[in-house]
Design a protein around this motif. Structure first.
Motif, short mmCIF file in Angstrom:
data_model
loop_
_atom_site.label_atom_id
_atom_site.label_comp_id
_atom_site.label_asym_id
_atom_site.label_seq_id
_atom_site.Cartn_x
_atom_site.Cartn_y
_atom_site.Cartn_z
N VAL A 254 0.84 -1.20 0.00
CA VAL A 254 0.00 0.00 0.00
C VAL A 254 0.87 1.25 0.00
CG1 VAL A 254 -1.67 1.34 1.35
CG2 VAL A 254 -1.96 -1.14 1.08
N GLU A 255 1.95 1.25 0.78
CA GLU A 255 2.84 2.40 0.82
C GLU A 255 3.44 2.68 -0.55
OE1 GLU A 255 5.69 1.37 3.77
OE2 GLU A 255 4.43 1.99 5.47
N VAL A 256 3.86 1.64 -1.26
CA VAL A 256 4.47 1.81 -2.58
C VAL A 256 3.44 2.36 -3.56
CG1 VAL A 256 5.44 0.58 -4.57
CG2 VAL A 256 6.27 0.09 -2.26
N VAL A 257 2.23 1.81 -3.53
CA VAL A 257 1.18 2.30 -4.45
C VAL A 257 0.88 3.77 -4.18
CG1 VAL A 257 -1.25 2.06 -5.11
CG2 VAL A 257 0.16 0.02 -4.78
N GLU A 258 0.77 4.16 -2.90
CA GLU A 258 0.49 5.55 -2.57
C GLU A 258 1.61 6.47 -3.02
OE1 GLU A 258 -0.23 5.37 1.65
OE2 GLU A 258 -2.40 5.44 1.34
N GLU A 259 2.87 6.02 -2.87
CA GLU A 259 4.00 6.86 -3.26
C GLU A 259 4.09 7.04 -4.77
OE1 GLU A 259 7.42 5.04 -1.62
OE2 GLU A 259 6.86 5.39 0.47
N ARG A 260 3.57 6.08 -5.54
CA ARG A 260 3.70 6.13 -7.00
C ARG A 260 2.43 6.63 -7.67
NH1 ARG A 260 7.84 4.95 -4.82
NH2 ARG A 260 9.48 3.54 -5.57
N LEU A 261 1.50 7.17 -6.90
CA LEU A 261 0.24 7.61 -7.50
C LEU A 261 0.46 8.67 -8.58
CD1 LEU A 261 -2.23 7.89 -4.46
CD2 LEU A 261 -2.12 6.13 -6.23
N GLY A 262 1.42 9.52 -8.33
CA GLY A 262 1.66 10.59 -9.29
C GLY A 262 2.05 10.08 -10.66
N GLN A 263 2.54 8.85 -10.75
CA GLN A 263 2.98 8.30 -12.03
C GLN A 263 1.83 7.73 -12.85
OE1 GLN A 263 5.93 5.36 -11.08
NE2 GLN A 263 7.18 6.76 -9.85
N VAL A 264 0.66 7.52 -12.21
CA VAL A 264 -0.41 6.82 -12.92
C VAL A 264 -1.70 7.63 -13.03
CG1 VAL A 264 0.51 4.55 -12.32
CG2 VAL A 264 -1.18 5.65 -10.82
N VAL A 265 -1.90 8.65 -12.19
CA VAL A 265 -3.19 9.32 -12.18
C VAL A 265 -3.26 10.43 -13.23
CG1 VAL A 265 -3.58 8.84 -9.75
CG2 VAL A 265 -2.47 10.97 -10.42
N GLU A 266 -4.46 10.67 -13.66
CA GLU A 266 -4.73 11.84 -14.51
C GLU A 266 -4.68 13.09 -13.62
OE1 GLU A 266 -5.40 12.03 -17.87
OE2 GLU A 266 -4.78 9.91 -17.91
N PRO A 267 -4.42 14.22 -14.19
CA PRO A 267 -4.33 15.45 -13.39
C PRO A 267 -5.57 15.66 -12.51
CG PRO A 267 -3.58 15.86 -15.63
CD PRO A 267 -4.15 14.47 -15.63
N GLY A 268 -5.31 15.96 -11.26
CA GLY A 268 -6.39 16.29 -10.33
C GLY A 268 -7.07 15.09 -9.69
N GLU A 269 -6.61 13.86 -9.98
CA GLU A 269 -7.28 12.68 -9.46
C GLU A 269 -6.49 11.97 -8.36
OE1 GLU A 269 -8.80 9.94 -12.30
OE2 GLU A 269 -9.47 11.51 -13.69
N ALA A 270 -5.37 12.50 -7.93
CA ALA A 270 -4.53 11.83 -6.95
C ALA A 270 -5.29 11.58 -5.65
CB ALA A 270 -3.27 12.65 -6.69
#
Length: 389
Positions: free
Chosen positions: A100-116
């Motif tokens: 879960v920590e890794v997924v949260e840290e890498r959110l910026g690499q996968v989300v569309e703008p404004g969806e983090a």
């Protein structure tokens, strides 16, 4: 998810990145969890599969918010059940936390703008569902394993009671955690009428002294197999307190579980005959009941009396057998026995000492004299008339 949830574009990007995120999560586990580094390669690969399946399941969970989560099969079905045995629940929680920590840290690499924030909230809610699913998996495994262990233990104890020696007996016992080699002994008695779970009470008593234990209930009889310590006497004493009213009989110690059927046979025969000795200690050795067992028709006890008592006295010579007979006949009066034999009382004492060394029984002790009388009487009935000539 609701309208505020991650968009389909974000979910597709997360889906494409699931393999990479799982790999990064495993790398983090390797860095931060020392016990993970020592796991075999196949188990580490299972963890990778579970992590990747978990991320993929997150995507489906976000796409179908109204569907009840089926995380047990979707996530944990990616790994064999052996992983539950290999990784304790606490360590599994650590693995989930790292993922879960890794997924949260890498959110910026996968989300569309404004969806983090929307995806972060989805991960938070999903991780809670995974925690519940994890608890369910381990609880189900513990329940199933407990039921299987109970059946297996019953089969092992039943085989011993029946006198069977199946080749798979050591393997079955090993699956139950049995590691003892020698000595091994069997205790039998009656169940306590006010106890619902005899198994747990006996196990607590035995394991408090670090002994291996197997427990079985047959009708109203409680059968306990003990091992794992050089001296099982204190364990037998403590476990005896968990039996119901009446005698508790301890079979002779044997060299292995494969021979425990012999100990069980002696103990069960002793339990049947113990009614003839109301003042028997608890527990009482099956060999201390040889006379009662023989009178009850136990051929093993009759043979033991002939071999351990009658035959050694007959072979001793030097008037030992005649002296034992005289002392038994006089009710233990050494002076009267000496007069009947025309010897000095010290000679009687010497011969009795010799008889005790040969048989382990004293003609002047109530139990010893009783067992000697029965042994010699049975020997005569079996054809040893020369003993009384």
């Amino acid at each position: 998810m609701s309208a505020a949830g991650p968009s389909e574009a974000t979910l597709r990007r997360l889906e494409r990145a699931s393999g990479s995120l799982a790999t990064q999560a495993v790398a983090r586990m390797d860095d931060s969890l020392p016990w993970f580094r020592s796991m075999p390669a196949d188990q580490r690969s299972w963890v990778t599969l579970v992590a990747q399946a978990g991320i993929a399941s997150l995507v489906e969970w976000c796409r179908h918010p109204g569907r009840p989560p089926r995380l047990t099969g979707e996530v944990f079905g990616a790994a064999p059940r052996e992983l539950v045995r290999a990784v304790p629940l606490k360590q599994t929680v650590d693995l989930i936390k790292v993922t879960v920590e890794v997924v949260e840290e890498r959110l910026g690499q996968v989300v569309e703008p404004g969806e983090a924030q929307a995806l972060r909230l989805a991960v938070l809610k999903y991780s809670r569902e995974v925690a519940f699913a994890t608890a369910h998996v381990y609880a189900s495994y513990a329940e199933n394993r407990g039921a299987w262990d109970a059946r297996l233990e019953a089969l092992v104890v039943d085989a011993l009671v029946r006198g069977e020696r199946p080749e798979e007996l050591p393997g079955r016992a090993a699956a139950l955690g049995w590691a003892a080699t020698a000595p091994v002994l069997v205790l039998v008695g009656h169940t306590a009428p006010d106890v619902d779970d005899h198994h747990s009470a006996v196990r607590r008593a035995a394991r408090s002294l670090r002994a291996d234990v197997l427990v079985g209930v047959h009708a109203h009889q409680l059968v306990v197999v003990l091992g794992g310590l050089p001296d099982l006497g204190p364990v037998a004493e403590k476990v005896s307190a968990e039996f119901g009213p009446g005698p508790v009989v301890r079979g002779p110690a044997v060299d292995s579980l494969a021979q425990a059927g012999d100990s069980a046979a002696a103990a069960l025969a002793g339990l049947r005959a113990a009614v003839a000795w109301p003042g028997a200690p608890r527990p009482v050795d099956a060999d201390a009941l040889l006379a009662e067992r023989a009178l009850d028709g136990d051929p093993l006890a009759r043979t033991a009396l002939a071999q351990r008592v009658a035959a050694p006295l007959e072979a001793a010579g030097g008037g030992v057998l005649d002296t034992v007979r005289a002392v038994l006949g006089s009710g233990g009066n050494l002076e009267a026995s000496a007069r009947a034999l025309f010897v000095h009382p010290n000679t009687v004492r010497y011969r009795l000492k010799r008889a005790t060394e040969l048989t382990g029984l004293s003609a002047t002790d109530p139990r010893g004299s009783w067992t000697l009388q029965v042994a010699l009487a049975l020997s005569a009935l079996d054809g040893g008339r020369s003993l009384w000539s």
